[in-house]
Design a protein around this motif. Structure first.
Motif, PDB file in Angstrom:
ATOM      1  N   LYS A 258       0.775  -1.324   0.007  1.00 40.07           N
ATOM      2  CA  LYS A 258      -0.221  -0.080  -0.045  1.00 40.07           C
ATOM      3  C   LYS A 258       0.851   1.174  -0.060  1.00 40.07           C
ATOM      4  O   LYS A 258       0.530   2.372  -0.589  1.00 40.07           O
ATOM      5  N   GLU A 259       2.107   1.174   0.640  1.00 40.46           N
ATOM      6  CA  GLU A 259       2.880   2.354   0.830  1.00 40.46           C
ATOM      7  C   GLU A 259       3.838   2.416  -0.447  1.00 40.46           C
ATOM      8  O   GLU A 259       4.820   3.207  -0.392  1.00 40.46           O
ATOM      9  N   ASN A 260       3.845   1.289  -1.412  1.00 43.49           N
ATOM     10  CA  ASN A 260       4.787   1.419  -2.508  1.00 43.49           C
ATOM     11  C   ASN A 260       6.261   1.366  -2.045  1.00 43.49           C
ATOM     12  O   ASN A 260       6.887   2.121  -2.435  1.00 43.49           O
ATOM     13  N   LEU A 261       6.285   0.630  -1.050  1.00 42.22           N
ATOM     14  CA  LEU A 261       7.841   0.586  -0.375  1.00 42.22           C
ATOM     15  C   LEU A 261       8.454  -0.823  -0.871  1.00 42.22           C
ATOM     16  O   LEU A 261       9.725  -0.867  -0.727  1.00 42.22           O
ATOM     17  N   LEU A 262       7.971  -1.765  -1.124  1.00 39.10           N
ATOM     18  CA  LEU A 262       8.428  -3.065  -1.242  1.00 39.10           C
ATOM     19  C   LEU A 262       9.259  -3.133  -2.674  1.00 39.10           C
ATOM     20  O   LEU A 262      10.226  -3.630  -2.727  1.00 39.10           O
TER      21      LEU A 262
END
Length: 331
Positions: A258-262
């Motif tokens: 959801k946070e576009n971090l991976l």
């Protein structure tokens, strides 16, 4: 299917005593070879099957092993069960499986039922409620009746055979791997802090990060850890997560997505999940592989060995975990 007949009925058909039939089927030297052959042929023809309960009473053995699991939804426990069954399938032993669904009461009832002449030994991973209550009296009491082996979730105060996973070392190694990759704020996420395995894994994390950062521990239910993690990511500058169980792992993965971090490599994630799940997530998930099937096979072999060659000394076997690196820890 043809209905089976009793020993007395078979004896009546043959015109001999029940004792003669029994001795013939057990290959007694008192009975002639001709009579043995005649009895065996009649037994097969009339679908005679020995009364297992009566044989158990006579021999003092049931040739049956009870397996008590807290859940079969857990991928590790399901793999362990497959390992147990794969070993016992090649022997003269049978398996009775009982699932407690993390209930202390169901665990107590399962033990009482199995000990009542049904099994020679019990392989158990205790329920969450049992570990919360710290009441192991039902397991301590059964040791005079059957052989006890605990695996994964164990109680150290009970003197019995145990098969463990290196929970402490596995997480400690995961912390060091993330630190080697330059991660400065590693968080631990868990929904299993009530369990012995959760406590050992948490200790491995705390000991690993103590000299480098303040521990960041997020625990609770799956929903709770997901909400807490959302707010903590930026607030605490979290750049890596070690999730201690499947629920915590999937909650952490959802937050990272959801946070576009991976995908961008800004957040690394190491978790506990089965191969099917971990390889098919996008990005694929780095996991700590506990080798569940090997744990089960080891437990079954140890149990069979103790049943065939009883010993007073208890043994502890430890299975090493393996870090399976995939996309969530690669830059």
């Amino acid at each position: 299917m043809k209905k089976s007949i009793t020993l007395k009925e078979l004896a009546k058909i043959l015109g001999v005593s029940a004792s003669t039939v029994s001795k013939a089927l057990n290959d007694s030297h008192e009975i002639s070879e001709a009579t043995k052959k005649k009895v065996e042929e009649a037994a097969k023809l009339h679908n005679y099957k020995p009364n297992r309960a009566a044989l158990n009473l006579k021999s003092g053995k049931t040739n049956t092993i009870g397996v008590i699991l807290p859940s079969i939804k857990n991928f590790f426990l399901a793999r362990a069960l497959r390992g147990i069954e794969s070993v016992i399938a090649g022997t003269d032993y049978n398996v009775i499986i009982s699932v407690t669904n993390e209930s202390f009461e169901k665990e107590v009832k399962a033990v009482e039922t199995l000990v009542n002449g049904l099994v020679d030994g019990i392989i158990i991973s205790v329920s969450e409620e049992t570990q919360i209550r710290q009441d192991f009296s039902h397991l301590i009491a059964l040791q005079d009746d059957v052989h006890l082996l605990m695996f994964d979730r164990v109680e150290n105060s009970i003197n019995c055979d145990k098969v463990l996973v290196d929970d402490y070392e596995a997480v400690l190694k995961a912390v060091k791997e993330l630190q080697f990759k330059g991660k400065k704020n590693i968080a631990l996420v868990s929904t299993i802090n009530n369990l012995s395995v959760g406590k050992l894994r948490t200790k491995g994390y705390v000991d690993g990060v103590t000299n480098f950062q303040l521990p960041i521990i997020i625990d609770g239910s799956e929903d709770q850890v997901e909400k807490s993690l959302h707010s903590s990511l930026k607030e605490k500058g979290i750049d890596a997560i070690i999730a201690l169980d499947e629920e915590a792992t999937l909650a952490s993965f959802r937050v990272g997505k959801k946070e576009n971090l991976l995908e961008e490599g800004k957040l690394s994630l190491i978790g506990y999940a089965g191969k099917t799940i971990s390889e098919h997530l996008t990005p694929s998930l780095t996991t700590i592989d506990q080798h569940g099937k090997k744990v089960g096979r080891t437990a079954a072999k140890l149990m069979l060995n103790k049943l065939e060659k009883p010993q007073k000394n208890s043994e502890v076997r430890i299975i090493d975990s393996t870090l399976r690196e995939r996309a969530t820890t690669k830059r």
